[in-house]
Design an enzyme around this catalytic site. Structure first.
Site, PDB file in Angstrom:
ATOM      1  N   ASP A  16       0.863  -1.192   0.000  1.00  0.00           N
ATOM      2  CA  ASP A  16       0.000   0.000   0.000  1.00  0.00           C
ATOM      3  C   ASP A  16       0.896   1.238   0.000  1.00  0.00           C
ATOM      4  O   ASP A  16       2.069   1.177   0.386  1.00  0.00           O
ATOM      5  CB  ASP A  16      -0.910   0.026   1.232  1.00  0.00           C
ATOM      6  N   SER A  17       0.300   2.357  -0.381  1.00  0.00           N
ATOM      7  CA  SER A  17       1.037   3.620  -0.352  1.00  0.00           C
ATOM      8  C   SER A  17       1.389   4.009   1.084  1.00  0.00           C
ATOM      9  O   SER A  17       2.308   4.788   1.295  1.00  0.00           O
ATOM     10  CB  SER A  17       0.183   4.721  -0.974  1.00  0.00           C
ATOM     11  N   GLY A  49      -3.052   9.201  -3.805  1.00  0.00           N
ATOM     12  CA  GLY A  49      -4.360   9.547  -4.355  1.00  0.00           C
ATOM     13  C   GLY A  49      -4.406  10.820  -5.178  1.00  0.00           C
ATOM     14  O   GLY A  49      -5.273  10.984  -6.024  1.00  0.00           O
ATOM     15  N   CYS A  79      -4.240  -1.298  -2.273  1.00  0.00           N
ATOM     16  CA  CYS A  79      -4.396   0.141  -2.449  1.00  0.00           C
ATOM     17  C   CYS A  79      -5.233   0.340  -3.699  1.00  0.00           C
ATOM     18  O   CYS A  79      -4.864  -0.148  -4.781  1.00  0.00           O
ATOM     19  CB  CYS A  79      -3.013   0.770  -2.622  1.00  0.00           C
ATOM     20  N   ASN A  80      -6.351   1.014  -3.559  1.00  0.00           N
ATOM     21  CA  ASN A  80      -7.227   1.226  -4.709  1.00  0.00           C
ATOM     22  C   ASN A  80      -6.574   2.102  -5.754  1.00  0.00           C
ATOM     23  O   ASN A  80      -6.732   1.898  -6.955  1.00  0.00           O
ATOM     24  CB  ASN A  80      -8.532   1.872  -4.260  1.00  0.00           C
ATOM     25  N   THR A  81      -5.832   3.101  -5.285  1.00  0.00           N
ATOM     26  CA  THR A  81      -5.211   4.040  -6.219  1.00  0.00           C
ATOM     27  C   THR A  81      -4.199   3.303  -7.095  1.00  0.00           C
ATOM     28  O   THR A  81      -4.180   3.471  -8.320  1.00  0.00           O
ATOM     29  CB  THR A  81      -4.545   5.183  -5.433  1.00  0.00           C
ATOM     30  N   GLU A 164      -4.121   9.287   8.234  1.00  0.00           N
ATOM     31  CA  GLU A 164      -2.656   9.223   8.367  1.00  0.00           C
ATOM     32  C   GLU A 164      -2.173  10.078   9.538  1.00  0.00           C
ATOM     33  O   GLU A 164      -1.155   9.803  10.141  1.00  0.00           O
ATOM     34  CB  GLU A 164      -1.974   9.694   7.065  1.00  0.00           C
ATOM     35  N   CYS A 198     -11.314   2.900  -0.741  1.00  0.00           N
ATOM     36  CA  CYS A 198      -9.958   3.284  -0.315  1.00  0.00           C
ATOM     37  C   CYS A 198      -9.678   2.518   0.965  1.00  0.00           C
ATOM     38  O   CYS A 198     -10.520   2.481   1.872  1.00  0.00           O
ATOM     39  CB  CYS A 198      -9.874   4.785  -0.072  1.00  0.00           C
ATOM     40  N   HIS A 200      -7.919   3.075   3.429  1.00  0.00           N
ATOM     41  CA  HIS A 200      -7.853   3.846   4.678  1.00  0.00           C
ATOM     42  C   HIS A 200      -9.227   4.034   5.321  1.00  0.00           C
ATOM     43  O   HIS A 200      -9.324   4.296   6.516  1.00  0.00           O
ATOM     44  CB  HIS A 200      -7.310   5.256   4.406  1.00  0.00           C
TER      45      HIS A 200
HETATM   46  N1  DGL Z   1      -4.960   3.466   0.567  1.00  0.00           N
HETATM   47  C1  DGL Z   1      -5.006   4.087  -0.728  1.00  0.00           C
HETATM   48  C2  DGL Z   1      -6.202   3.569  -1.514  1.00  0.00           C
HETATM   49  O1  DGL Z   1      -6.780   2.544  -1.188  1.00  0.00           O
HETATM   50  C3  DGL Z   1      -5.082   5.591  -0.716  1.00  0.00           C
HETATM   51  C4  DGL Z   1      -4.034   6.304   0.025  1.00  0.00           C
HETATM   52  C5  DGL Z   1      -3.294   7.292  -0.803  1.00  0.00           C
HETATM   53  O2  DGL Z   1      -3.873   8.259  -1.328  1.00  0.00           O
HETATM   54  O3  DGL Z   1      -2.110   7.081  -0.936  1.00  0.00           O
HETATM   55  O4  DGL Z   1      -6.561   4.185  -2.484  1.00  0.00           O
END
Ligand code: DGL
Length: 279
Positions: A16-17, A49, A79-81, A164, A198, A200
């Site tokens: 993940d990011s 993101g 991570c969706n992004t 975060e 997302c 998070h």
């Molecule tokens: N956790 C990331 C997601 O699922 C988003 C976090 C980011 O913007 O880096 O998209």
């Protein structure tokens, strides 16, 4: 072809990011506790993101390559992004060159698959980062499986920073949670199912529930991704045999180790040790 990465069995990589992927890792470990895992958070360069396609792709490819070097035969982009902006290019363009026997999977497809069985109104909302919404990945994937569903997306650029910065439970978070929930429902009042797109966002779930009208189903990804991974390993015994079993999880971050440990405690109910690496 020259072997670039160790051919021996290894742990499943979870990328993940930042910290968000820990919500996915937790559900995966609950479902598949016997396997070994490596978690990698690119915390030094989060958030993804708001970044361009090119940069998210470049960073994600670096992370996947590193996880392959560490011996992971299978990597989940938690991570969706990264799933929206980099997964397909990596699968199509990079895997054949890097190692065609390894696999990289994302979190969008497993989330989308269940939607058709949940929504009655056939109006679905997606809350996600600006990058994921702009990529149109959710509407595109949903349309492939359920052409009758109307999808409305709402970018929530303030939610990842709230999580975060450990402000998810603070009174200040209410304003931004309510703002994006209201905006989504104003765009399509017939929505009866909302995807938290997302990793998070499960940390904001208590507040999201507070501002979401009763009767709207909220879909978080962790359990769906975990069930999909279990199913994938059953259907691919050759990959399953390459994943080591020891119940261990190692954590790596691109940020300072102390910072990761401190913030990761919000996501995990255990003390962990982590090592800093450069990508
Ligand atoms: N956790 C990331 C997601 O699922 C988003 C976090 C980011 O913007 O880096 O998209």
């Amino acid at each position: 072809m020259k072997q670039l990465f160790p051919a021996t069995p290894g742990p499943i990589g979870i990328f993940d990011s930042g910290y968000g992927g820990l919500t996915i890792l937790g559900k995966i470990r609950d479902t598949l506790p016997g396997y070994d895992y490596i978690y990698l958070g690119d915390n030094a360069r989060t958030p993804y993101g708001t970044r361009s396609f090119e940069i998210v792709y470049e960073f994600t490819l670096q992370a996947v390559t590193r996880l392959f070097e560490m011996g992971c035969p299978l990597v989940i982009l938690a991570c969706n992004t990264a799933s929206a902006k980099a997964l397909r290019s990596i699968q199509v363009n990079d895997l054949p060159r890097l190692d065609p026997s390894r696999r990289v999977l994302g979190v969008i497809r497993p989330t989308v698959e269940c939607i058709g069985g949940i929504t009655l109104s056939r109006h679905v909302g997606v809350l996600a980062t600006s990058g994921t919404i702009r990529s149109e990945s959710y509407p595109l994937e949903i349309r492939k499986l359920y052409p009758d569903i109307r999808v409305t997306g709402q970018a929530c650029p303030m939610w990842v920073p709230l999580v975060e910065n450990n402000e998810a439970q603070s009174p200040g978070a209410d304003y931004f949670v309510r703002k994006y929930v209201d905006s989504l429902l104003a765009a399509d009042p017939q929505i009866d199912t909302v995807i938290l797109g997302c990793t998070h966002y499960p940390l904001l779930l208590p507040k999201i529930k507070q501002y979401m009208p009763a009767g709207i189903s909220i879909v978080a990804q962790g359990e769906l991704v975990a069930a999909s991974l279990k199913n994938y390993l059953c259907r691919h015994p050759e990959m399953d045999a390459r994943c080591t079993r020891g119940g261990q999880c190692c954590y790596y971050t691109t940020e300072a180790e102390e910072k990761f440990c401190e913030s990761a405690s919000t996501f995990l109910n255990e003390d962990i040790s982590v090592r800093q690496i450069e990508l």
